[in-house]
Design a protein around this motif. Structure first.
Motif, mmCIF file in Angstrom:
data_model
loop_
_atom_site.group_PDB
_atom_site.id
_atom_site.type_symbol
_atom_site.label_atom_id
_atom_site.label_comp_id
_atom_site.label_asym_id
_atom_site.label_seq_id
_atom_site.Cartn_x
_atom_site.Cartn_y
_atom_site.Cartn_z
ATOM 1 N N THR A 155 0.840 -1.175 -0.033
ATOM 2 C CA THR A 155 -0.074 0.039 -0.032
ATOM 3 C C THR A 155 0.784 1.206 0.148
ATOM 4 O OG1 THR A 155 -0.283 -0.412 2.477
ATOM 5 C CG2 THR A 155 -1.861 -1.114 0.883
ATOM 6 N N PHE A 157 1.522 5.508 0.833
ATOM 7 C CA PHE A 157 1.451 6.373 2.209
ATOM 8 C C PHE A 157 0.243 7.091 2.326
ATOM 9 C CE2 PHE A 157 2.950 9.760 -0.650
ATOM 10 C CZ PHE A 157 2.241 10.765 0.016
ATOM 11 N N LYS A 181 2.614 -5.055 3.192
ATOM 12 C CA LYS A 181 3.723 -4.396 3.630
ATOM 13 C C LYS A 181 3.234 -2.643 3.312
ATOM 14 C CE LYS A 181 6.771 -2.193 0.960
ATOM 15 N NZ LYS A 181 6.790 -1.003 1.889
ATOM 16 N N GLU A 184 6.665 2.449 3.656
ATOM 17 C CA GLU A 184 7.792 2.659 4.475
ATOM 18 C C GLU A 184 7.441 3.946 5.473
ATOM 19 O OE1 GLU A 184 7.950 2.275 1.211
ATOM 20 O OE2 GLU A 184 9.788 3.188 0.223
ATOM 21 N N GLY A 234 0.186 2.175 -5.569
ATOM 22 C CA GLY A 234 1.236 3.017 -5.642
ATOM 23 C C GLY A 234 1.268 3.734 -6.932
ATOM 24 N N SER A 235 2.493 3.882 -7.237
ATOM 25 C CA SER A 235 2.987 5.075 -8.147
ATOM 26 C C SER A 235 2.833 3.941 -9.481
ATOM 27 C CB SER A 235 4.134 5.693 -8.236
ATOM 28 O OG SER A 235 5.096 4.477 -7.828
ATOM 29 N N LEU A 260 -2.877 2.449 -9.507
ATOM 30 C CA LEU A 260 -1.881 3.052 -9.850
ATOM 31 C C LEU A 260 -2.016 4.527 -9.926
ATOM 32 C CD1 LEU A 260 -0.044 0.744 -12.374
ATOM 33 C CD2 LEU A 260 0.089 0.542 -9.772
ATOM 34 N N GLY A 261 -1.006 5.320 -10.133
ATOM 35 C CA GLY A 261 -1.195 6.784 -9.996
ATOM 36 C C GLY A 261 -2.107 7.266 -11.116
ATOM 37 N N GLU A 402 2.540 12.855 -13.258
ATOM 38 C CA GLU A 402 1.652 12.951 -11.975
ATOM 39 C C GLU A 402 2.639 13.623 -10.908
ATOM 40 O OE1 GLU A 402 1.221 9.594 -9.282
ATOM 41 O OE2 GLU A 402 -0.822 10.332 -9.005
ATOM 42 N N PHE A 473 -13.733 0.437 -7.600
ATOM 43 C CA PHE A 473 -12.479 1.299 -7.882
ATOM 44 C C PHE A 473 -11.314 0.734 -8.679
ATOM 45 C CE2 PHE A 473 -8.816 4.234 -7.048
ATOM 46 C CZ PHE A 473 -9.627 5.617 -7.135
#
Ligand code: NAD
Length: 514
Positions: A155, A157, A181, A184, A234-235, A260-261, A402, A473
């Motif tokens: 995932t 942030f 996970k 970080e 994520g990205s 993704l982004g 982005e 989604f």
């Protein structure tokens, strides 16, 4: 641990953290020598140093999860649903400590953090509703497909709790175990959630294993032959990295979902009255400013018909000036909130990308106003910025990327809505959300058919902030791949094709103690 780090450790926050984990009912070692440093986005202090995982511990945790999963998948649907139901209730019960952790780590205003916690509980409750068939003749009924086994969940942030729960409910009800996970940058919220999960799951607590670490640890998780499916948010770069890792696995057919982004584009056409345009700008401000431009659904590019371009730009500027002058951009730990959920950027890297984007606008012939750094003297290691407006004569290279920060590109277009739709669709990462503001039905219909985004919104009251709840989604193009999360059949994503069973159970006869 460096001497510098030692200095930065803020004792008040550290005490607060320990208390939070106590309330959540778990223990986490928050001061591991040479551990992963977690920073408070609100004031820049280091709030924890955590033990990290490795390829070896990922495999060990996967083996532990596998044992639990083998028992779990033999339980009845009623029992599996009961766990997710209890988890939803427990999240609500621990609303305050979870929201506080979100504010500490991500820097969200408390109001926004509460919304995220509530959304997490709600999405679990909704998942249960979606997987439950209505009772029929006193019988509980369920459709069963085999679980995939071990789900590797990765995932981002910016929504450290709710994104995990989009996955968690369906993955567990389907009979899987999860190796999660978190980013970080935000592992503490996730570790707090694990404390709540353990209390609720009791003997089944091994079903959720936490994996802490940076990108390399994420790669080890994806690469592990023990992991049967990957669901990652994520990205676009992360998505490409994960696909490269998956392609090297022995089992190349590993199921994957990638969220993704986005690079969300909006059109304001000339077929709008002035009050409608002002209403549209207010709507767009909510999706531009939400989480300080750090949402996948933020509005990033607005194409405005040339005949109304100057007026729209001026109104955007007036609104932002008023917002900034109100002093609403504050440290969220002060308890202050604002209507947009606007706080600090997550870290220095995000700030650098913001500055880089402003510079690129200039290099590419545009002009940026606002976007000054704020509260630097008080918080030299936290990154508060004014939102920035960039006026560009046409869509330039920086707009195809982005930039995960509060910078909004405003570009005029000439001609019909088809011209603007082509501009909205141009970037490969423009697959998540798009929107149009028009008072002409033909234009709206035309754009709905031309847009390549997964979610197309017409005169949305919240800009590109998508009302995905209940619709599922997911993104198109570079913005996503795989099944749609939380669609009307959420279990589809976390089960295997093939075998299919329908089960009907007399609910009046108690067969097991849940
Ligand atoms: P990120 O890509 O930097 O990191 C996301 C997660 O992936 C982290 O846990 C990271 O450690 C891990 N990771 C990165 N590269 C990896 C690799 N090669 N293999 C395995 N794991 C890897 O993203 P971020 O900065 O945390 O979040 C912002 C991005 O997430 C934005 O692009 C945003 O649009 C996107 N996002 C998308 C959605 C969606 O639903 N589409 C939702 C939220 C955020």
């Amino acid at each position: 641990m460096s001497a510098n780090t030692n200095k930065k450790l803020d004792s008040d926050i550290k005490t607060r953290m320990s208390v939070l984990f106590e309330v959540l009912g778990g223990t986490v070692d928050l001061k591991v020598a040479d551990g992963l440093e977690v920073t408070c986005a609100a004031d820049g202090s280091v709030i924890a140093q955590l033990a990290t995982d490795s390829k070896k511990t990922v495999d060990q945790k996967a083996a532990t999860a596998r044992k639990a999963q083998k028992i779990w998948c033999m339980k009845s649907r009623v029992q599996r649903v009961a766990l997710v139901e209890a988890l939803s209730a427990a999240i609500k019960e621990h609303r305050e400590p979870l929201a506080t952790l979100i504010t500490l780590e991500v820097g969200k205003t408390l109001k926004e953090a509460y919304t995220e916690v509530d959304g997490s509980a709600d999405i679990l409750a909704k998942t249960i509703k979606d997987v439950s068939l209505p009772e029929f003749g006193g019988m509980l009924r369920a459709k069963e497909r085999p679980p995939v086994g071990i789900v590797g969940l990765i995932t981002s942030f910016n929504f450290p709790l709710v994104v995990a729960n989009w996955n968690m409910g369906a993955a567990l009800v389907a009979g899987n175990a999860v190796l999660w996970k978190p980013s970080e940058k935000t592992p503490l919220v996730a570790l707090g959630y694990k404390c709540v999960f353990d209390k609720v799951a009791g003997g089944n607590s091994d079903l959720l294993q936490m994996i802490v670490g940076k990108r390399d640890v994420g790669e080890a998780l994806v690469a592990s032959e023990e992991v049967d499916m990957v669901s990652a948010t994520g990205s676009v770069a992360m998505g490409k990295g994960i696909k490269a890792t998956l392609s090297k696995k022995y089992n190349k057919g590993v199921k994957h979902i990638l969220e993704l982004g986005g690079n969300n584009g909006v059109i304001i056409t000339e077929k709008t009255s002035r009050p409608h345009r002002e209403w549209a700008i207010n709507a767009l401000l909510t999706s531009f400013l939400g989480t300080s431009g750090q949402r996948c659904t933020n509005t990033r590019r607005v194409f405005i018909h040339r005949s109304v371009y100057d007026e729209v730009c001026e109104y955007f500027k007036i609104k932002l000036d008023t917002f900034i002058a109100s002093g609403a951009i504050q440290n969220p730990l002060s308890g202050e909130s604002n209507e947009y959920g606007y706080g600090p950027l997550i870290d220095r890297d995000a700030f650098r990308r913001f500055e880089h984007a402003k510079h690129r606008v200039e290099m590419e012939g545009g002009l940026t106003v606002l976007g000054t750094r704020l509260l630097q003297a008080e918080y030299p290691n936290a990154y508060y910025v004014e939102p920035a407006l960039s006026f560009l004569p046409s869509q330039t290279a920086i707009m195809l990327e982005e930039t995960f920060a509060p910078i909004l590109y405003l570009v005029p277009y000439d001609g019909e809505v088809e011209v603007a739709a082509a501009l909205v669709n141009a970037p490969a990462n423009a697959g998540l959300v798009s929107a149009i503001y028009t008072q002409n039905q033909e234009e709206a219909d035309c754009f709905a058919h031309l847009s390549e985004a997964g979610h197309v919104l017409i005169n949305s009251p919240k800009g590109t902030g998508t009302p995905a709840y209940g619709m599922g989604f997911g993104g198109n193009k570079d913005s996503g791949e795989g099944e749609i999360l939380n669609s009307c059949d959420p279990l589809q994503a976390f089960t295997r094709d093939g075998h299919f069973t329908r089960i009907a159970q007399n609910k009046d006869i108690v067969m097991d103690v849940v």
